[in-house]
Design a protein around this motif. Structure first.
Motif, PDB file in Angstrom:
ATOM      1  N   ILE A 185      73.365 -78.841 -26.039  1.00  0.00           N
ATOM      2  CA  ILE A 185      74.296 -80.069 -25.177  1.00  0.00           C
ATOM      3  C   ILE A 185      73.699 -81.493 -25.863  1.00  0.00           C
ATOM      4  O   ILE A 185      72.574 -81.614 -26.308  1.00  0.00           O
ATOM      5  N   LYS A 186      74.733 -82.330 -25.726  1.00  0.00           N
ATOM      6  CA  LYS A 186      74.390 -83.873 -26.296  1.00  0.00           C
ATOM      7  C   LYS A 186      75.252 -84.749 -25.538  1.00  0.00           C
ATOM      8  O   LYS A 186      76.135 -84.235 -24.846  1.00  0.00           O
ATOM      9  N   ARG A 187      74.823 -86.202 -25.660  1.00  0.00           N
ATOM     10  CA  ARG A 187      75.703 -86.848 -25.072  1.00  0.00           C
ATOM     11  C   ARG A 187      77.047 -86.900 -25.494  1.00  0.00           C
ATOM     12  O   ARG A 187      77.532 -86.804 -26.623  1.00  0.00           O
ATOM     13  N   ALA A 188      78.204 -86.955 -24.664  1.00  0.00           N
ATOM     14  CA  ALA A 188      79.546 -87.132 -24.989  1.00  0.00           C
ATOM     15  C   ALA A 188      79.541 -88.395 -25.579  1.00  0.00           C
ATOM     16  O   ALA A 188      79.209 -89.473 -25.342  1.00  0.00           O
ATOM     17  N   PRO A 189      80.749 -88.515 -26.656  1.00  0.00           N
ATOM     18  CA  PRO A 189      80.985 -89.760 -27.270  1.00  0.00           C
ATOM     19  C   PRO A 189      81.688 -90.909 -26.220  1.00  0.00           C
ATOM     20  O   PRO A 189      82.257 -90.378 -25.482  1.00  0.00           O
ATOM     21  N   HIS A 190      81.265 -92.004 -26.608  1.00  0.00           N
ATOM     22  CA  HIS A 190      81.554 -93.327 -25.627  1.00  0.00           C
ATOM     23  C   HIS A 190      81.437 -93.190 -24.403  1.00  0.00           C
ATOM     24  O   HIS A 190      81.913 -93.683 -23.506  1.00  0.00           O
ATOM     25  N   PHE A 192      77.866 -93.094 -21.610  1.00  0.00           N
ATOM     26  CA  PHE A 192      76.553 -93.067 -21.176  1.00  0.00           C
ATOM     27  C   PHE A 192      75.938 -92.184 -20.508  1.00  0.00           C
ATOM     28  O   PHE A 192      74.926 -91.425 -20.438  1.00  0.00           O
ATOM     29  N   ILE A 193      76.768 -91.553 -19.343  1.00  0.00           N
ATOM     30  CA  ILE A 193      76.474 -90.517 -18.456  1.00  0.00           C
ATOM     31  C   ILE A 193      76.824 -89.124 -18.866  1.00  0.00           C
ATOM     32  O   ILE A 193      76.113 -88.240 -18.697  1.00  0.00           O
ATOM     33  N   LYS A 194      78.122 -88.718 -19.291  1.00  0.00           N
ATOM     34  CA  LYS A 194      78.435 -87.770 -19.678  1.00  0.00           C
ATOM     35  C   LYS A 194      78.087 -87.175 -20.536  1.00  0.00           C
ATOM     36  O   LYS A 194      77.680 -87.391 -21.621  1.00  0.00           O
ATOM     37  N   ARG A 195      77.728 -85.567 -20.611  1.00  0.00           N
ATOM     38  CA  ARG A 195      77.549 -84.555 -21.594  1.00  0.00           C
ATOM     39  C   ARG A 195      78.475 -83.883 -22.013  1.00  0.00           C
ATOM     40  O   ARG A 195      79.329 -83.429 -21.397  1.00  0.00           O
ATOM     41  N   THR A 196      78.175 -82.864 -23.190  1.00  0.00           N
ATOM     42  CA  THR A 196      79.289 -82.169 -23.757  1.00  0.00           C
ATOM     43  C   THR A 196      78.372 -81.237 -24.496  1.00  0.00           C
ATOM     44  O   THR A 196      77.261 -81.311 -24.950  1.00  0.00           O
ATOM     45  N   THR A 197      79.053 -79.969 -24.703  1.00  0.00           N
ATOM     46  CA  THR A 197      78.457 -78.870 -25.719  1.00  0.00           C
ATOM     47  C   THR A 197      78.897 -79.173 -27.241  1.00  0.00           C
ATOM     48  O   THR A 197      80.089 -79.457 -27.547  1.00  0.00           O
ATOM     49  N   ALA A 198      78.053 -79.236 -28.126  1.00  0.00           N
ATOM     50  CA  ALA A 198      78.415 -79.529 -29.570  1.00  0.00           C
ATOM     51  C   ALA A 198      77.317 -79.216 -30.349  1.00  0.00           C
ATOM     52  O   ALA A 198      76.067 -79.128 -30.159  1.00  0.00           O
ATOM     53  N   VAL A 199      77.846 -79.024 -31.789  1.00  0.00           N
ATOM     54  CA  VAL A 199      76.817 -78.495 -32.753  1.00  0.00           C
ATOM     55  C   VAL A 199      75.910 -79.805 -32.901  1.00  0.00           C
ATOM     56  O   VAL A 199      76.458 -80.839 -32.923  1.00  0.00           O
TER      57      VAL A 199
END
Length: 297
Positions: A185-190, A192-199
């Motif tokens: 899990i990392k911070r979603a692009p653009h 400050f609040i939302k996260r996303t799953t990503a390499v």
């Protein structure tokens, strides 16, 4: 805070080693030495180099804790699940932030705890938040009442000895009754609040068990093996089953629910001063009970 510990070893042992075995950090030992703490044996001052003999009792007085950044106390009462000299465990309602933030500067759980400490007249009013919850999440929250207790529980968080179990209601029917979700899990692009799953994200592990299947949703029990921001919400959104009411991650609006259908139902940890495991439970709040009834109609 004063502790009295008897040394029960068979041979001499230094005060330093004795205290480190009880989880006391080098930083705290320095604070005891330089900031008003005390170490005594038979009412006589000792140092960390002193050798304890079997049967001797070491008295440790923790130094006063420095005042933290100004925090406005709240008069809102707490729902207390457990309290002793070392820990305060409360039942957090949904839509209350754990800590004050720009968007929610007043009436956070930390401010409610401070208000409670002041009303009780506690000497130490420093806030030690051990486990936090998202603003929309309800359930069990743990505060330590002094720095040493906080240190010991932080160690349990790191090793997984402190366990948090959740209940969530997710959209649709799951393919597996039990599974482990492992996307980083990392911070979603653009955002400050939302996260996303990503390499390249931080390692995250969410384990779940199906509790009951509803007509259009599923009630699941969840154990967090890691503690990433929005971890449960992100992982279930990733597999196409976002939490009901979780608009940030495309969760459907249903039954008038105004927050993610997520509740921290149980906290389990080893109480280092009572020397036993505590299991603290929080009942499912009214809005989620109503949601379950709505889903079963």
């Amino acid at each position: 805070m004063i502790f009295n510990w008897q040394y029960l070893g068979d041979s001499k042992q230094s005060v330093r080693k004795f205290l480190q075995q009880r989880g006391m950090s080098r930083t705290l030992l320095k604070k005891i030495k330089f900031y008003g703490g005390q170490l005594q044996v038979a009412k006589m001052p000792v140092t960390v180099k002193t050798m304890l003999r079997p049967g001797q009792t070491l008295t440790v007085k923790l130094p006063p804790e420095p005042a933290q950044a100004p925090l406005t106390p709240s008069g809102t009462p707490l729902q207390i699940l457990w309290e002793d000299a070392h820990f305060l465990i409360i039942d957090k309602p949904a839509q209350v932030a754990s800590l004050p933030a720009h968007a929610h500067p007043l009436d956070s759980m930390a401010q409610r705890v401070l208000g409670y400490y002041q009303r009780q007249g506690y000497t130490n009013q420093v806030i030690h938040l051990v486990t936090r919850l998202d603003r929309g999440t309800s359930g069990v929250m743990l505060f330590a009442k002094h720095a040493f207790a906080h240190t010991l529980l932080a160690q349990q968080l790191q090793t997984g000895r402190l366990k948090k179990n959740y209940l969530a209601i997710v959209r649709g029917h799951l393919a597996s009754q039990h599974n482990r979700l492992t996307w980083p899990i990392k911070r979603a692009p653009h955002s400050f609040i939302k996260r996303t799953t990503a390499v390249g994200g931080r390692t995250a592990l969410t384990e779940y068990w199906q509790v009951s299947q509803l007509p259009t949703a599923t009630l699941v029990r969840i154990h967090l093996h890691t503690g990433r921001t929005h971890q449960i919400r992100v992982h279930f959104a990733t597999i196409g089953h976002p939490l009901l009411g979780d608009q940030l991650y495309a969760g459907p609006k249903v039954g008038g629910l105004s927050r993610p259908a997520l509740h921290c139902a149980q906290l389990k940890f080893y109480h280092p001063f009572l020397k036993r495991t505590l299991t603290i439970n929080s009942p499912l709040p009214t809005d989620l009970q109503q949601l379950l009834r709505f889903e079963t109609k």
